[in-house]
Write a protein that holds these residues in place. Structure first.
Motif, PDB file in Angstrom:
ATOM      1  N   LEU A 126      46.280  43.421  39.418  1.00 51.91           N
ATOM      2  CA  LEU A 126      46.460  44.091  38.806  1.00 51.91           C
ATOM      3  C   LEU A 126      45.843  44.484  37.522  1.00 51.91           C
ATOM      4  CD1 LEU A 126      48.370  47.515  39.707  1.00 51.91           C
ATOM      5  CD2 LEU A 126      50.640  46.172  38.912  1.00 51.91           C
ATOM      6  N   ARG A 127      45.960  43.472  36.722  1.00 52.95           N
ATOM      7  CA  ARG A 127      45.783  43.818  35.575  1.00 52.95           C
ATOM      8  C   ARG A 127      44.208  43.661  35.583  1.00 52.95           C
ATOM      9  NH1 ARG A 127      46.925  44.935  32.088  1.00 52.95           N
ATOM     10  NH2 ARG A 127      45.336  44.472  30.403  1.00 52.95           N
ATOM     11  N   GLY A 128      43.356  43.169  36.677  1.00 54.59           N
ATOM     12  CA  GLY A 128      41.854  42.970  36.092  1.00 54.59           C
ATOM     13  C   GLY A 128      41.962  45.183  36.358  1.00 54.59           C
ATOM     14  N   SER A 129      42.500  45.474  37.529  1.00 50.73           N
ATOM     15  CA  SER A 129      42.158  47.445  37.305  1.00 50.73           C
ATOM     16  C   SER A 129      42.068  47.507  36.007  1.00 50.73           C
ATOM     17  CB  SER A 129      43.069  47.377  39.657  1.00 50.73           C
ATOM     18  OG  SER A 129      44.254  47.728  38.758  1.00 50.73           O
ATOM     19  N   TYR A 130      43.045  47.413  35.839  1.00 52.87           N
ATOM     20  CA  TYR A 130      44.341  47.823  34.263  1.00 52.87           C
ATOM     21  C   TYR A 130      43.164  47.722  33.193  1.00 52.87           C
ATOM     22  CZ  TYR A 130      48.696  48.714  36.042  1.00 52.87           C
ATOM     23  OH  TYR A 130      49.703  49.351  36.669  1.00 52.87           O
ATOM     24  N   THR A 131      42.286  46.591  33.145  1.00 54.79           N
ATOM     25  CA  THR A 131      41.456  46.319  32.580  1.00 54.79           C
ATOM     26  C   THR A 131      40.308  46.753  32.393  1.00 54.79           C
ATOM     27  OG1 THR A 131      42.059  44.025  32.100  1.00 54.79           O
ATOM     28  CG2 THR A 131      40.176  44.375  31.212  1.00 54.79           C
ATOM     29  N   ASN A 132      39.966  46.830  33.716  1.00 52.59           N
ATOM     30  CA  ASN A 132      38.250  47.952  33.770  1.00 52.59           C
ATOM     31  C   ASN A 132      38.610  48.991  33.844  1.00 52.59           C
ATOM     32  OD1 ASN A 132      37.502  45.217  34.458  1.00 52.59           O
ATOM     33  ND2 ASN A 132      35.719  45.925  36.358  1.00 52.59           N
ATOM     34  N   CYS A 133      39.975  49.156  34.494  1.00 55.03           N
ATOM     35  CA  CYS A 133      40.083  51.018  34.368  1.00 55.03           C
ATOM     36  C   CYS A 133      40.173  51.762  32.674  1.00 55.03           C
ATOM     37  CB  CYS A 133      41.621  51.608  34.774  1.00 55.03           C
ATOM     38  SG  CYS A 133      42.029  53.005  34.347  1.00 55.03           S
ATOM     39  N   GLU A 134      41.088  50.922  31.854  1.00 52.63           N
ATOM     40  CA  GLU A 134      40.248  50.965  30.685  1.00 52.63           C
ATOM     41  C   GLU A 134      38.854  50.646  29.792  1.00 52.63           C
ATOM     42  OE1 GLU A 134      41.324  47.916  26.687  1.00 52.63           O
ATOM     43  OE2 GLU A 134      42.975  48.744  27.607  1.00 52.63           O
ATOM     44  N   GLY A 135      38.360  50.718  30.361  1.00 55.04           N
ATOM     45  CA  GLY A 135      36.876  49.994  30.022  1.00 55.04           C
ATOM     46  C   GLY A 135      35.531  51.188  30.774  1.00 55.04           C
ATOM     47  N   TRP A 136      36.131  51.566  31.914  1.00 55.39           N
ATOM     48  CA  TRP A 136      35.267  53.007  32.122  1.00 55.39           C
ATOM     49  C   TRP A 136      35.937  54.332  31.239  1.00 55.39           C
ATOM     50  CZ3 TRP A 136      31.283  51.984  33.969  1.00 55.39           C
ATOM     51  CH2 TRP A 136      30.516  51.573  34.757  1.00 55.39           C
ATOM     52  N   THR A 137      36.929  54.266  30.694  1.00 54.59           N
ATOM     53  CA  THR A 137      37.684  55.331  30.186  1.00 54.59           C
ATOM     54  C   THR A 137      37.245  55.158  28.757  1.00 54.59           C
ATOM     55  OG1 THR A 137      39.513  55.112  31.204  1.00 54.59           O
ATOM     56  CG2 THR A 137      39.516  56.004  28.790  1.00 54.59           C
ATOM     57  N   ILE A 138      36.645  53.986  28.182  1.00 53.68           N
ATOM     58  CA  ILE A 138      36.153  53.489  26.889  1.00 53.68           C
ATOM     59  C   ILE A 138      34.432  54.387  27.274  1.00 53.68           C
ATOM     60  CG2 ILE A 138      35.159  51.937  25.402  1.00 53.68           C
ATOM     61  CD1 ILE A 138      37.685  51.041  25.419  1.00 53.68           C
ATOM     62  N   MET A 139      34.244  53.605  28.330  1.00 57.75           N
ATOM     63  CA  MET A 139      32.758  54.424  28.731  1.00 57.75           C
ATOM     64  C   MET A 139      32.368  55.780  28.655  1.00 57.75           C
ATOM     65  SD  MET A 139      30.872  55.558  31.591  1.00 57.75           S
ATOM     66  CE  MET A 139      29.349  55.681  32.300  1.00 57.75           C
ATOM     67  N   LEU A 140      33.270  56.428  29.163  1.00 56.15           N
ATOM     68  CA  LEU A 140      33.182  57.835  29.280  1.00 56.15           C
ATOM     69  C   LEU A 140      33.042  58.243  28.007  1.00 56.15           C
ATOM     70  CD1 LEU A 140      34.734  58.763  32.375  1.00 56.15           C
ATOM     71  CD2 LEU A 140      33.343  58.968  32.080  1.00 56.15           C
ATOM     72  N   LEU A 141      34.671  58.060  26.964  1.00 61.02           N
ATOM     73  CA  LEU A 141      34.353  58.663  25.266  1.00 61.02           C
ATOM     74  C   LEU A 141      33.168  58.138  25.107  1.00 61.02           C
ATOM     75  CD1 LEU A 141      38.351  57.767  24.844  1.00 61.02           C
ATOM     76  CD2 LEU A 141      37.294  59.315  25.535  1.00 61.02           C
ATOM     77  N   SER A 142      32.405  56.648  25.709  1.00 68.77           N
ATOM     78  CA  SER A 142      31.329  56.916  24.495  1.00 68.77           C
ATOM     79  C   SER A 142      30.355  57.239  24.309  1.00 68.77           C
ATOM     80  CB  SER A 142      31.833  54.663  24.170  1.00 68.77           C
ATOM     81  OG  SER A 142      32.506  54.583  23.850  1.00 68.77           O
ATOM     82  N   MET A 143      29.937  57.738  26.167  1.00 65.21           N
ATOM     83  CA  MET A 143      29.369  58.572  26.348  1.00 65.21           C
ATOM     84  C   MET A 143      28.636  60.514  26.384  1.00 65.21           C
ATOM     85  SD  MET A 143      28.444  58.700  30.517  1.00 65.21           S
ATOM     86  CE  MET A 143      26.491  59.076  31.230  1.00 65.21           C
TER      87      MET A 143
END
Length: 159
Positions: A126-143
């Motif tokens: 669960l913690r791993g999924s939250y961390t990656n969800c955060e990462g993909w959200t940041i990726m979309l914003l950065s992109m």
């Protein structure tokens, strides 16, 4: 129950530009793989992604690629040690699957949806999924910032 998530965003660029920004390693490095990317995303290829805020290289195995429509890849699952926020992330003994879906909108923008799945139903998963969800959200914003305005916000978001 399998743990998964979806994030999505609209980018004011044509679908072919958004798709190319992800498959081209030089472009991807401008807004996401802040430590570099080695290899173009192609079906059957394994490329390496690096992030300035994370040590090491992350192998990315491309399972499926349909130009301007879909990218599917697998990479190592990571889990939060003890499932707690702020704890060290450790490599798990399984892979997660990332699916990126590209859809042209009527107004000329591109809707990019990112789905990741494959974590076990454990505190670490669960913690791993939250961390990656955060990462993909940041990726979309950065992109979005990079493709629409040529502004690099990725380094600011990881401080």
């Amino acid at each position: 129950m399998e743990i998964n998530f979806r994030v999505a965003g609209r980018i004011a660029k044509p679908i072919d530009e958004v798709f190319e920004a992800i498959v081209d390693p030089a472009s991807l490095t401008e807004f996401f793989t802040t430590g570099g990317a080695k290899g173009r995303l192609e079906e059957g290829a394994t490329v390496l992604w690096s992030f300035a805020e994370e040590p090491g290289e992350f192998p990315v195995k491309v399972v499926e690629l349909i130009p301007n429509e879909k990218i599917v890849f697998e990479w190592n699952g990571y889990e939060g040690k003890d499932g707690k926020i702020g704890t060290e992330m450790i490599v798990a003994d399984y892979m997660t699957t990332v699916t990126m879906l590209f859809k042209a909108t009527d107004d000329g923008r591109t809707l990019l949806e990112i789905i990741e799945e494959g974590w076990p139903e454990t505190p670490g998963g669960l913690r791993g999924s939250y961390t990656n969800c955060e990462g993909w959200t940041i990726m979309l914003l950065s992109m979005k910032s990079w493709l629409e305005h040529r502004i690099d916000i990725s380094s600011d978001l990881y401080r």
